[in-house]
Design an enzyme around this catalytic site. Structure first.
Site, short mmCIF file in Angstrom:
data_model
loop_
_atom_site.label_atom_id
_atom_site.label_comp_id
_atom_site.label_asym_id
_atom_site.label_seq_id
_atom_site.Cartn_x
_atom_site.Cartn_y
_atom_site.Cartn_z
N GLY A 166 -2.10 4.93 -4.02
CA GLY A 166 -2.13 3.72 -4.83
C GLY A 166 -1.12 3.65 -5.96
O GLY A 166 -0.82 2.56 -6.47
N TYR A 194 0.84 -1.21 0.00
CA TYR A 194 0.00 0.00 0.00
C TYR A 194 0.86 1.25 0.00
O TYR A 194 2.06 1.20 0.32
CB TYR A 194 -0.96 0.01 1.20
CG TYR A 194 -0.29 0.29 2.54
CD1 TYR A 194 0.21 -0.75 3.31
CD2 TYR A 194 -0.16 1.60 3.02
CE1 TYR A 194 0.81 -0.50 4.53
CE2 TYR A 194 0.44 1.85 4.24
CZ TYR A 194 0.93 0.80 5.00
OH TYR A 194 1.53 1.04 6.20
N CYS A 195 0.24 2.36 -0.39
CA CYS A 195 0.89 3.67 -0.31
C CYS A 195 -0.22 4.70 -0.11
O CYS A 195 -1.35 4.34 0.22
CB CYS A 195 1.72 3.96 -1.56
SG CYS A 195 0.78 4.04 -3.08
N THR A 196 0.07 5.97 -0.30
CA THR A 196 -0.91 7.02 0.01
C THR A 196 -2.13 6.95 -0.90
O THR A 196 -3.27 6.92 -0.42
CB THR A 196 -0.25 8.41 -0.13
OG1 THR A 196 0.99 8.38 0.56
CG2 THR A 196 -1.14 9.49 0.44
N ILE A 249 -4.25 4.59 1.11
CA ILE A 249 -4.74 4.90 2.46
C ILE A 249 -5.93 5.85 2.40
O ILE A 249 -6.90 5.72 3.13
CB ILE A 249 -3.62 5.55 3.30
CG1 ILE A 249 -2.44 4.58 3.44
CG2 ILE A 249 -4.14 5.97 4.66
CD1 ILE A 249 -1.15 5.27 3.85
#
Ligand SMILES: [Zn+2]
Ligand SMILES: [Zn+2]
Length: 354
Positions: A202, A198-200, A227
């Protein structure tokens, strides 16, 4: 033939923005899809978006598109329809910025780049068409109920430090391009496990998921919309929230609180704190976490030395700044958090999408 670039001064463009009476909506989107002629794609897109009075910055590459833009509110639907009519952008999800005045952009810039996210990958066999499976918030929660599932955070250390998913693995580097090979190395003996990245928003984890598949991992997932989308979904649907702390964002707020927990510590006194700040000494500007007490005590500086500096006359401060690297420094604790890692290193916090 309409102009494909702006020839008006920045100042005038900014003035025009502030004279606009209609409000603007700030949106972002990205998609990995194959663009065979990015130059031609760019020119057509520029013409269509200029007609719709879109401002912002967009990167176009052979691997896809990444955009942060604003549009007059009344034209949002028309813009969405237009974008979704582009082959490859079907069902494109637009992320709408919530607390934003729509005044972040006053000109439209569309640039052709080598990649939409710099990855340092030289292997020509790497293919973004083969990426991990998307998981939504519900699927993420279900998969992570299994303790064998590995959750990997593909953001920078200072983003991880103030907030992350329960049990998420940190990949301790300052740059995404370093994190890619590092993540594969760290997970070397877990090739058959379920891995969720995951990241901020996508865009980074989607590429990372393709990278792990490329490296022979078998069950790779990535969190759709990152997120930001997860936090909105669990709130909307009343689902359990497995993200703890703050979501670091690259604007003046430097973070959106997702839960009440403060998981980081003040870099000066060690008490719980998760407010990022830049050292007030312009010659330093280090990004670090500072509690309110320390902010008062050190007057927003990262050290007594910087505090001394800010009280010098302006011309003396200017002399001190000469010869100093103007890059923003960042206090990096992630390497020291991990056993067997070298001492903290300073780097430059860069919006990974820049
Ligand atoms: Zn403190
Ligand atoms: Zn400082």
């Amino acid at each position: 033939m309409p102009a494909l670039h702006n020839r008006i001064s920045q100042k005038e463009l900014k003035e025009r923005l502030y004279q606009e009476t209609e409000s603007r909506t700030t949106i972002s989107f990205y998609r990995y899809f194959s663009i065979s002629d990015p130059g031609q794609f760019r020119d057509e897109l520029y013409t269509a978006l200029a007609e719709r009075k879109v401002f912002g910055r967009i990167y176009v590459a052979r691997e896809g598109i990444n955009a942060q833009i604003s549009v007059p509110a009344s034209r949002l639907d028309d813009l969405r329809n237009y974008l979704q009519s582009i082959p490859g952008l079907e069902k494109l999800r637009l992320n709408i910025a919530v607390d934003d005045d729509g005044k972040s952009f006053w000109v439209l810039k569309i640039k052709v780049r080598d990649k939409i996210v710099a990855d340092g990958i030289e292997d020509t066999a790497f293919d973004m068409a083969r990426k991990g499976q998307y998981v939504n918030a519900e699927e993420f929660n279900r998969l992570t109920n299994d303790p064998a599932t590995i959750v990997v955070d593909m953001r920078n250390h200072y983003e991880y430090e103030v907030g992350h998913f329960e049990n998420a693995l940190e990949v301790p580097s300052d740059t995404f391009r370093e994190q890619l090979p590092m993540s594969a190395e760290m997970l070397e003996d877990k090739k058959g496990h379920n891995i969720i990245m995951y990241c901020t928003g996508g865009i980074r984890c989607e590429k990372a998921s393709a990278y792990l598949l490329h490296k022979g991992f078998r069950n790779v997932y990535h969190l759709e919309g990152g997120i930001i989308h997860y936090a909105n979904t669990v709130k909307e649907k009343g689902l359990p929230n497995k993200f703890k702390g703050k979501n670091f964002v690259f604007d003046d707020r430097m973070g959106e609180r997702i839960t009440g927990e403060v998981i980081a510590r003040c870099h000066q006194c060690g008490r719980p704190a998760d407010t990022h700040t830049n050292c007030r000494n312009e010659g330093c500007h280090t990004l670090f976490i500072q509690c309110e007490d320390c902010a008062t005590r050190y007057e927003g500086c990262c050290s007594p030395a910087c505090q001394e500096t800010i009280h010098l006359p302006a011309d003396e401060q200017a002399i001190l700044r000469k010869g100093i690297d103007k890059g923003r420094q960042v206090f990096n604790k992630s390497r020291s958090r991990l056993p067997g890692r070298p001492a903290p290193l300073a780097g430059r916090p860069i919006d990974p999408l820049d």
